[in-house]
Enzyme design. Sequence first.
Site: not given
Ligand code: SAM
Length: 283
Positions: A18, A41, A101, A144-145, A165
């Site tokens: 961050h 993500h 984030s 899905d990201g 992320d």
């Molecule tokens: C490490 S966290 C993200 C933290 C956030 N970026 C932050 O810094 O505050 C990962 C997130 O990705 C989500 N996730 C898992 N697989 C995913 C995908 N294929 N596409 C989007 N989100 C996904 C999870 O549910 C989780 O909330």
Amino acid sequence: MNYRHAFHAGNFADVLKHAALIGLFDALQAKPAALCYVDTHAARGMYDLRGEEALKTQEHVDGVQRLLRAPALPIALQRYVDLVRAFQPPGGNDIACYPGSPLIAQRLLREQDRAILCELHEEEAAALRRSLGGDARCAVHQRDGYAAMKALLPPPQKRGLVLIDPPFEAQGAEFTQIQQALADAWTRWPNATYAVWYPIKLRETILPFHRWLHRSAGKADVLVAELLLHPDNSALRLNGCGLAIVNPPWQFDRTLQDWLPALKALLAQGRDGEARVDWLKTA
Ligand SMILES: C[S@@+](CC[C@H](N)C(=O)[O-])C[C@H]1O[C@@H](n2cnc3c(N)ncnc32)[C@H](O)[C@@H]1O
């Protein structure tokens, strides 16, 4: 899909990610042209540090909370702490909640900027929508990201920042998905900045990704910033983490050098910590 960021919010990895995210925004917003922030993500956006999950792990105690007690901080880390403090309810001196984030990005967006925030988990995406409070500059996509990168890039804004992320529940498979998504994205949006967060347990599991970036990033520069709290030789714990930044802003290596060694000293858990800022590749 077991990962919940609430267990980890505000830990040492979030501090690195961050603080770097704020630095990237500051550098990219030096120009007035609109930018698009893409968070592949995003998670839920806001975390209660007094909630069940945070109480269970207490990871924020050796993360963001250490910075609050520091007598003096480099400018970039002070800016990060001030931003986190700006989210706290009035009246307290403590950090009761922690912005993820997407909320940090929302705070930094200008009128002309936009954010695309992807989160696969239904409850997390719903919580994110609530946290953003109907901000028309921010679009939440429950999907899905990696697929979103393929479908939504490039956005109408020519300039931008993509944060990747993922939870890294299966490390090798996650790197494969990141590589596929990046290879496709930078052919269509070559001038965007891409920041990929990754965990460090065993060094040898990171090297293939670094080699791939070196081989495949075309004309882009690639900068790597890593923070290690322990030697990178054990698969059993999170020894550190890194950010690989493709197309970093000009002199961003110097920006990171200004605060990463101080962050390492603040978050040290022994004598084996390490802060690294290295060019993986320059054009
Ligand atoms: C490490 S966290 C993200 C933290 C956030 N970026 C932050 O810094 O505050 C990962 C997130 O990705 C989500 N996730 C898992 N697989 C995913 C995908 N294929 N596409 C989007 N989100 C996904 C999870 O549910 C989780 O909330």
